[in-house]
Design a protein around this motif. Sequence first.
Motif, PDB file in Angstrom:
ATOM      1  N   VAL A 179       0.722  -1.208   0.008  1.00 20.47           N
ATOM      2  CA  VAL A 179       0.206   0.074   0.085  1.00 20.47           C
ATOM      3  C   VAL A 179       0.846   1.184   0.157  1.00 20.47           C
ATOM      4  CG1 VAL A 179      -1.441   1.385   1.475  1.00 20.47           C
ATOM      5  CG2 VAL A 179      -2.062  -1.185   0.884  1.00 20.47           C
ATOM      6  N   LEU A 180       1.686   1.240   0.876  1.00 16.91           N
ATOM      7  CA  LEU A 180       2.598   2.408   0.979  1.00 16.91           C
ATOM      8  C   LEU A 180       3.504   2.630  -0.556  1.00 16.91           C
ATOM      9  CD1 LEU A 180       4.143   4.540   2.760  1.00 16.91           C
ATOM     10  CD2 LEU A 180       5.787   2.750   3.531  1.00 16.91           C
ATOM     11  N   GLN A 181       3.876   1.591  -0.922  1.00 17.32           N
ATOM     12  CA  GLN A 181       4.802   1.674  -2.121  1.00 17.32           C
ATOM     13  C   GLN A 181       3.757   2.161  -3.463  1.00 17.32           C
ATOM     14  OE1 GLN A 181       6.150  -2.357  -2.215  1.00 17.32           O
ATOM     15  NE2 GLN A 181       8.156  -1.603  -2.097  1.00 17.32           N
ATOM     16  N   ASN A 182       2.497   1.691  -3.341  1.00 18.08           N
ATOM     17  CA  ASN A 182       1.560   2.299  -4.425  1.00 18.08           C
ATOM     18  C   ASN A 182       1.358   3.785  -4.309  1.00 18.08           C
ATOM     19  OD1 ASN A 182      -0.352   0.567  -6.182  1.00 18.08           O
ATOM     20  ND2 ASN A 182       0.423  -0.833  -4.538  1.00 18.08           N
ATOM     21  N   CYS A 183       1.273   3.994  -3.093  1.00 16.48           N
ATOM     22  CA  CYS A 183       1.073   5.539  -2.746  1.00 16.48           C
ATOM     23  C   CYS A 183       2.242   6.497  -3.035  1.00 16.48           C
ATOM     24  CB  CYS A 183       0.593   5.886  -1.321  1.00 16.48           C
ATOM     25  SG  CYS A 183      -1.274   5.276  -1.091  1.00 16.48           S
ATOM     26  N   LYS A 184       3.480   5.923  -2.962  1.00 12.53           N
ATOM     27  CA  LYS A 184       4.809   6.658  -3.318  1.00 12.53           C
ATOM     28  C   LYS A 184       4.963   6.797  -4.925  1.00 12.53           C
ATOM     29  CE  LYS A 184       8.388   5.393  -0.855  1.00 12.53           C
ATOM     30  NZ  LYS A 184       9.305   4.573  -0.270  1.00 12.53           N
TER      31      LYS A 184
ATOM     32  N   GLU B 247      -2.617   1.699   9.409  1.00  9.33           N
ATOM     33  CA  GLU B 247      -2.152   0.383   9.743  1.00  9.33           C
ATOM     34  C   GLU B 247      -1.900  -0.721   8.647  1.00  9.33           C
ATOM     35  OE1 GLU B 247      -6.624   0.112   9.413  1.00  9.33           O
ATOM     36  OE2 GLU B 247      -5.009   1.606  10.094  1.00  9.33           O
ATOM     37  N   LYS B 248      -2.478  -0.444   7.664  1.00 10.99           N
ATOM     38  CA  LYS B 248      -2.450  -1.348   6.197  1.00 10.99           C
ATOM     39  C   LYS B 248      -1.119  -0.907   5.283  1.00 10.99           C
ATOM     40  CE  LYS B 248      -5.961  -4.032   7.079  1.00 10.99           C
ATOM     41  NZ  LYS B 248      -5.859  -5.446   7.268  1.00 10.99           N
ATOM     42  N   LYS B 249      -0.101  -0.125   5.646  1.00 12.60           N
ATOM     43  CA  LYS B 249       0.785   0.616   4.962  1.00 12.60           C
ATOM     44  C   LYS B 249       1.610  -0.540   4.361  1.00 12.60           C
ATOM     45  CE  LYS B 249       3.995   1.757   8.484  1.00 12.60           C
ATOM     46  NZ  LYS B 249       5.129   0.857   8.201  1.00 12.60           N
ATOM     47  N   ASP B 250       1.805  -1.578   5.047  1.00 10.76           N
ATOM     48  CA  ASP B 250       2.801  -2.768   4.550  1.00 10.76           C
ATOM     49  C   ASP B 250       2.067  -3.880   3.835  1.00 10.76           C
ATOM     50  OD1 ASP B 250       5.025  -1.562   5.543  1.00 10.76           O
ATOM     51  OD2 ASP B 250       4.738  -2.282   7.562  1.00 10.76           O
ATOM     52  N   ALA B 251       0.719  -3.704   3.919  1.00  8.77           N
ATOM     53  CA  ALA B 251      -0.195  -4.871   3.163  1.00  8.77           C
ATOM     54  C   ALA B 251      -0.041  -4.644   1.764  1.00  8.77           C
ATOM     55  CB  ALA B 251      -1.580  -4.801   3.710  1.00  8.77           C
ATOM     56  N   TYR B 252      -0.346  -5.894   0.966  1.00  3.49           N
ATOM     57  CA  TYR B 252      -0.427  -5.942  -0.498  1.00  3.49           C
ATOM     58  C   TYR B 252      -1.920  -5.952  -0.891  1.00  3.49           C
ATOM     59  CZ  TYR B 252       4.496  -6.588  -0.686  1.00  3.49           C
ATOM     60  OH  TYR B 252       6.067  -6.132  -0.716  1.00  3.49           O
ATOM     61  N   PRO B 253      -2.194  -5.355  -1.926  1.00  2.00           N
ATOM     62  CA  PRO B 253      -3.488  -5.378  -2.479  1.00  2.00           C
ATOM     63  C   PRO B 253      -4.527  -6.740  -2.322  1.00  2.00           C
ATOM     64  CG  PRO B 253      -2.310  -4.308  -3.765  1.00  2.00           C
ATOM     65  CD  PRO B 253      -1.038  -4.854  -2.955  1.00  2.00           C
ATOM     66  N   ASN B 254      -3.769  -7.861  -2.650  1.00  2.00           N
ATOM     67  CA  ASN B 254      -4.527  -8.894  -2.348  1.00  2.00           C
ATOM     68  C   ASN B 254      -5.164  -9.568  -1.091  1.00  2.00           C
ATOM     69  OD1 ASN B 254      -1.745  -9.496  -1.851  1.00  2.00           O
ATOM     70  ND2 ASN B 254      -2.326 -11.788  -1.993  1.00  2.00           N
ATOM     71  N   ASN B 255      -4.516  -8.435  -0.297  1.00  2.00           N
ATOM     72  CA  ASN B 255      -4.970  -8.818   1.187  1.00  2.00           C
ATOM     73  C   ASN B 255      -5.897  -7.617   1.902  1.00  2.00           C
ATOM     74  OD1 ASN B 255      -3.581 -11.060   1.837  1.00  2.00           O
ATOM     75  ND2 ASN B 255      -1.526 -10.036   2.010  1.00  2.00           N
ATOM     76  N   LEU B 256      -6.158  -6.909   0.777  1.00  2.00           N
ATOM     77  CA  LEU B 256      -7.227  -5.884   1.191  1.00  2.00           C
ATOM     78  C   LEU B 256      -8.738  -6.161   0.718  1.00  2.00           C
ATOM     79  CD1 LEU B 256      -5.128  -2.669   0.083  1.00  2.00           C
ATOM     80  CD2 LEU B 256      -5.073  -3.757   2.333  1.00  2.00           C
ATOM     81  N   SER B 257      -9.550  -5.587   1.608  1.00  2.00           N
ATOM     82  CA  SER B 257     -10.970  -5.636   0.856  1.00  2.00           C
ATOM     83  C   SER B 257     -11.279  -4.526   0.041  1.00  2.00           C
ATOM     84  CB  SER B 257     -11.954  -5.127   2.175  1.00  2.00           C
ATOM     85  OG  SER B 257     -11.730  -3.744   2.531  1.00  2.00           O
TER      86      SER B 257
END
Length: 245
Positions: free
Chosen positions: A95-100, A129-139
Amino acid sequence: MIRVENVSKQFNKTRALKNVSLEVNKGDIISLIGPSGSGKSTLLRCIHGLEHVDSGKIYMDDEWMNPDDEKKFRTQRNRMGFVFQHFNLFPNMSVLQNCKLAQVEVLNKTDEEAEKTALEYLDKVGLLEKKDAYPNNLSGGQKQRVAIARAMIKSTPIVILDEATSALDNKSEAIVQKALDNLIKNKTVFVIAHRLSTIKNANRIAVINEGELVELGNHDELMSIPSGQYKALYEMQFKKEEAAV
């Protein structure tokens, strides 16, 4: 300013847009409403350049957005931030990398600057709190909040919102709506909206039906049209919402 001039678009022999013309001035907020499948999302995708028109032209500040002029077209598109109902995040990035990413490529920020800004806006949409998560783990709702954070980070003069809170639950929507209100402040905004407050606060409301622009005006103007389509939609969808306020 964005000017849509006699734009038509066809998918599989079905005309999604039929000679639509529309002019939106700098700082205007325009709400697009109409039945499902009426062409609202297609129009916004054409304005952003995700879809190329079959006929007609789209202008930004009186300059044609010509997709064949790749460099200029990319520069024009970079002046628009968007949140669509269906969108893609980079699956192999957090998530963080997507936003950067957009900041480094478009805003020419250093990695350190980009990360600081990304963390700030992820916090604004309640997703730190989801900054290190990857898209496949997001709702679906969490992915949509990432897209909203990215649009806020780019801080473009033109913002396109296609059902931007459609995948959010009530709690998330309350968090994100405040962020969206800040996102669109002093911007030129195109929005497909389902909240009465968003629609009534627009400078103008465009009613789209079967690919055509059938009515255009503010709330009071459209409500004054006898047997008008906006008036019928309001009576059917929004009157109870207004009464509850």
